[in-house]
Design a protein around this motif. Sequence first.
Motif, PDB file in Angstrom:
ATOM      1  N   ARG A   1     -41.947  18.610  48.393  1.00 48.49           N
ATOM      2  CA  ARG A   1     -42.505  18.806  47.172  1.00 48.49           C
ATOM      3  C   ARG A   1     -42.259  20.401  46.694  1.00 48.49           C
ATOM      4  O   ARG A   1     -41.952  20.511  45.592  1.00 48.49           O
ATOM      5  CB  ARG A   1     -44.232  18.888  47.374  1.00 48.49           C
ATOM      6  N   TRP A   2     -41.852  21.242  47.872  1.00 46.19           N
ATOM      7  CA  TRP A   2     -41.533  22.516  47.260  1.00 46.19           C
ATOM      8  C   TRP A   2     -40.088  22.498  46.991  1.00 46.19           C
ATOM      9  O   TRP A   2     -39.658  23.142  45.985  1.00 46.19           O
ATOM     10  CB  TRP A   2     -41.680  23.476  48.661  1.00 46.19           C
ATOM     11  N   MET A   3     -39.235  21.746  47.632  1.00 48.55           N
ATOM     12  CA  MET A   3     -37.781  21.359  47.345  1.00 48.55           C
ATOM     13  C   MET A   3     -37.600  21.095  45.789  1.00 48.55           C
ATOM     14  O   MET A   3     -36.837  21.379  45.108  1.00 48.55           O
ATOM     15  CB  MET A   3     -37.176  20.591  48.258  1.00 48.55           C
ATOM     16  N   SER A   4     -38.535  20.084  45.597  1.00 50.77           N
ATOM     17  CA  SER A   4     -38.303  19.633  44.066  1.00 50.77           C
ATOM     18  C   SER A   4     -39.126  20.305  43.028  1.00 50.77           C
ATOM     19  O   SER A   4     -38.648  20.352  41.822  1.00 50.77           O
ATOM     20  CB  SER A   4     -38.798  18.188  44.018  1.00 50.77           C
ATOM     21  N   GLY A   5     -40.065  21.090  43.415  1.00 54.94           N
ATOM     22  CA  GLY A   5     -40.880  21.768  42.276  1.00 54.94           C
ATOM     23  C   GLY A   5     -41.063  23.120  42.182  1.00 54.94           C
ATOM     24  O   GLY A   5     -41.584  23.842  41.363  1.00 54.94           O
ATOM     25  N   GLY A   6     -40.427  23.777  43.314  1.00 54.16           N
ATOM     26  CA  GLY A   6     -40.486  25.321  43.588  1.00 54.16           C
ATOM     27  C   GLY A   6     -41.782  25.763  43.934  1.00 54.16           C
ATOM     28  O   GLY A   6     -42.670  25.271  44.633  1.00 54.16           O
ATOM     29  N   GLY A   7     -42.104  27.045  43.631  1.00 55.21           N
ATOM     30  CA  GLY A   7     -43.235  27.865  44.169  1.00 55.21           C
ATOM     31  C   GLY A   7     -43.194  28.496  45.344  1.00 55.21           C
ATOM     32  O   GLY A   7     -42.022  28.698  45.743  1.00 55.21           O
ATOM     33  N   LYS A   8     -44.299  28.756  45.934  1.00 59.14           N
ATOM     34  CA  LYS A   8     -44.257  29.537  47.076  1.00 59.14           C
ATOM     35  C   LYS A   8     -43.869  28.583  48.441  1.00 59.14           C
ATOM     36  O   LYS A   8     -44.366  27.211  48.480  1.00 59.14           O
ATOM     37  CB  LYS A   8     -45.820  29.861  47.592  1.00 59.14           C
ATOM     38  N   PRO A   9     -42.857  28.812  49.255  1.00 61.10           N
ATOM     39  CA  PRO A   9     -42.529  27.886  50.325  1.00 61.10           C
ATOM     40  C   PRO A   9     -43.861  27.456  51.113  1.00 61.10           C
ATOM     41  O   PRO A   9     -44.469  28.466  51.577  1.00 61.10           O
ATOM     42  CB  PRO A   9     -41.533  28.789  51.117  1.00 61.10           C
ATOM     43  N   PRO A  10     -43.830  26.536  51.929  1.00 58.83           N
ATOM     44  CA  PRO A  10     -44.748  25.945  52.667  1.00 58.83           C
ATOM     45  C   PRO A  10     -44.843  26.840  54.131  1.00 58.83           C
ATOM     46  O   PRO A  10     -43.538  27.387  54.511  1.00 58.83           O
ATOM     47  CB  PRO A  10     -44.747  24.640  52.817  1.00 58.83           C
ATOM     48  N   GLU A  11     -45.790  26.777  54.834  1.00 59.77           N
ATOM     49  CA  GLU A  11     -45.679  27.600  56.252  1.00 59.77           C
ATOM     50  C   GLU A  11     -44.418  27.119  57.049  1.00 59.77           C
ATOM     51  O   GLU A  11     -44.067  27.729  57.729  1.00 59.77           O
ATOM     52  CB  GLU A  11     -46.953  27.430  56.896  1.00 59.77           C
ATOM     53  N   ALA A  12     -44.143  25.860  56.772  1.00 67.86           N
ATOM     54  CA  ALA A  12     -43.031  25.328  57.724  1.00 67.86           C
ATOM     55  C   ALA A  12     -41.715  25.847  57.258  1.00 67.86           C
ATOM     56  O   ALA A  12     -40.684  25.867  58.300  1.00 67.86           O
ATOM     57  CB  ALA A  12     -42.935  23.976  57.646  1.00 67.86           C
ATOM     58  N   VAL A  13     -41.615  26.436  56.471  1.00 67.99           N
ATOM     59  CA  VAL A  13     -40.188  27.070  55.833  1.00 67.99           C
ATOM     60  C   VAL A  13     -40.148  28.456  56.131  1.00 67.99           C
ATOM     61  O   VAL A  13     -40.735  29.206  55.727  1.00 67.99           O
ATOM     62  CB  VAL A  13     -39.948  26.701  54.138  1.00 67.99           C
ATOM     63  N   LEU A  14     -38.665  28.843  56.803  1.00 66.38           N
ATOM     64  CA  LEU A  14     -38.253  30.124  57.082  1.00 66.38           C
ATOM     65  C   LEU A  14     -37.280  30.632  56.318  1.00 66.38           C
ATOM     66  O   LEU A  14     -36.297  29.911  56.160  1.00 66.38           O
ATOM     67  CB  LEU A  14     -38.202  30.209  58.585  1.00 66.38           C
ATOM     68  N   GLY A  15     -37.401  31.873  55.692  1.00 70.22           N
ATOM     69  CA  GLY A  15     -36.277  32.298  55.108  1.00 70.22           C
ATOM     70  C   GLY A  15     -35.335  32.907  55.980  1.00 70.22           C
ATOM     71  O   GLY A  15     -35.389  33.026  57.069  1.00 70.22           O
ATOM     72  N   PRO A  16     -34.304  33.457  55.530  1.00 73.60           N
ATOM     73  CA  PRO A  16     -33.126  33.992  56.250  1.00 73.60           C
ATOM     74  C   PRO A  16     -33.568  35.386  57.375  1.00 73.60           C
ATOM     75  O   PRO A  16     -33.030  35.129  58.356  1.00 73.60           O
ATOM     76  CB  PRO A  16     -32.096  34.565  55.289  1.00 73.60           C
ATOM     77  N   ASP A  17     -34.385  35.956  57.285  1.00 73.13           N
ATOM     78  CA  ASP A  17     -34.890  36.962  57.918  1.00 73.13           C
ATOM     79  C   ASP A  17     -36.286  36.732  58.667  1.00 73.13           C
ATOM     80  O   ASP A  17     -36.759  37.582  59.422  1.00 73.13           O
ATOM     81  CB  ASP A  17     -34.990  38.252  56.994  1.00 73.13           C
ATOM     82  N   GLN A  18     -36.673  35.397  58.540  1.00 76.76           N
ATOM     83  CA  GLN A  18     -37.978  35.157  59.117  1.00 76.76           C
ATOM     84  C   GLN A  18     -37.728  34.282  60.607  1.00 76.76           C
ATOM     85  O   GLN A  18     -36.862  33.689  60.749  1.00 76.76           O
ATOM     86  CB  GLN A  18     -38.826  34.244  58.449  1.00 76.76           C
ATOM     87  N   GLU A  19     -38.676  34.956  61.467  1.00 77.12           N
ATOM     88  CA  GLU A  19     -38.750  34.081  62.745  1.00 77.12           C
ATOM     89  C   GLU A  19     -39.869  33.229  62.809  1.00 77.12           C
ATOM     90  O   GLU A  19     -40.811  33.287  62.284  1.00 77.12           O
ATOM     91  CB  GLU A  19     -38.557  34.941  63.821  1.00 77.12           C
ATOM     92  N   PRO A  20     -39.447  32.135  63.716  1.00 76.53           N
ATOM     93  CA  PRO A  20     -40.820  31.117  63.751  1.00 76.53           C
ATOM     94  C   PRO A  20     -41.998  31.693  64.684  1.00 76.53           C
ATOM     95  O   PRO A  20     -41.971  32.653  65.316  1.00 76.53           O
ATOM     96  CB  PRO A  20     -40.126  29.944  64.476  1.00 76.53           C
TER      97      PRO A  20
END
Length: 406
Positions: free
Chosen positions: A387-406
């Motif tokens: 839903r985030w991929m198709s609609g934008g907005g704030k990434p859900p918790e499961a999604v990590l940006g390039p500088d984020q660690e799990p």
Amino acid sequence: MSQSYSSARAQTPAPGPISAHRTFREGWLHICNGLDPVRDGGMVPSILGMTGALAAIGGQVNIVTPTPSRLGDTPLPSNVRLQGPETELEAVVRTAEVIHMHGLWQAQTRRGARLAWRADVPYMIAAHGMAEPWAMRQKAWKKKVYTALIEGKNLRRAACLHALSRPEIGHLRALAPRTPICYIPNGVDPVPLENLPDRSCLEEEFPELKGKFVLLFYSRIHVKKGLDLLAQAFARIQREHPQVHLLLAGNDDGALGPFLNRINDDGLTSRVTWVGHASGERARRVWGAADAFILPSYSEGFSMAILEALVCRLPVLITTACHFSELADFEGGIVVEPVVDEVTRGLRDLLERTPEQRAALGAAGRALVEQKYTWEQQGQRLADVYRWMSGGGKPPEAVLGPDQEP
């Protein structure tokens, strides 16, 4: 992260979700090489599990394959549509809301990514362990060239990549440093593995199992699965533990002959049984006959067989290459390095525990799965990412940006 996917195409390809207005589309499309459990091993139950979970929460889910699927007695989840190989892929891609592709270095990812990019449809790629260092060393120069010319672009253009294990996050970042990555491991549905048949059902077919401690290896019989380590470790402990019998379940993918030759050289042929590929009710009989489970792999994505063993409350022995260190932290299994001495040590540890101690391992493993690794839980997390991929907005918790660690 909510930029227009169409405008990004005019610039350097930028990863992220899509929020631009487009022709109405619906449905979550999965593209994989094919659904053949004998050929494709654990990837098939992984794909079927996640699509079934997505359909169960109300998603419209289609699977398209360029090669014929041979599911046999492996059921297709309810409300999941399977198409291929004659399906016109371009037409299906154009009508999808989100596309989830499975595997690297394969034609379906190459073509699917190109069509999705042209059709302005956000897509995700799951490597399923194919970006593992061990896997990358196989045909290494071909993969380097292919990555430079094709796969690197496919990964960079993706709205998101899908990591099944924490180490896989780093493996994918090495190929596409700026693409967001969602960390969502495989799950398992406990229901098909409840009320397993009594072990006597398999003993009727293989009477050599009677009265033995059955150590089960359930996976494709491939060199990366560490059968050489298992053969050597078994030879080292066989005199101390003459009651142990190895039960192998899985399609031969080139490693069975060398394994059996080694077993024969050590005089242990009578203590090994291979049942071939097992699915459906036959798989239930195999699980019902096992006393413990072992997977001494050199490389894994995130093994479905481990999750199934834990659901069955079996004590398990795995290697660090299975990327499930949490299992040891949770005291739900034994985790060792993928070398002979360590696999031997782990096997001795497993066998020298009391039945009560092994049962405690199995119970803790089952509890871990129920808390964190059911398909119901993972399906909801995937749906949030779609839903985030198709609609934008704030990434859900499961999604990590390039500088984020799990």
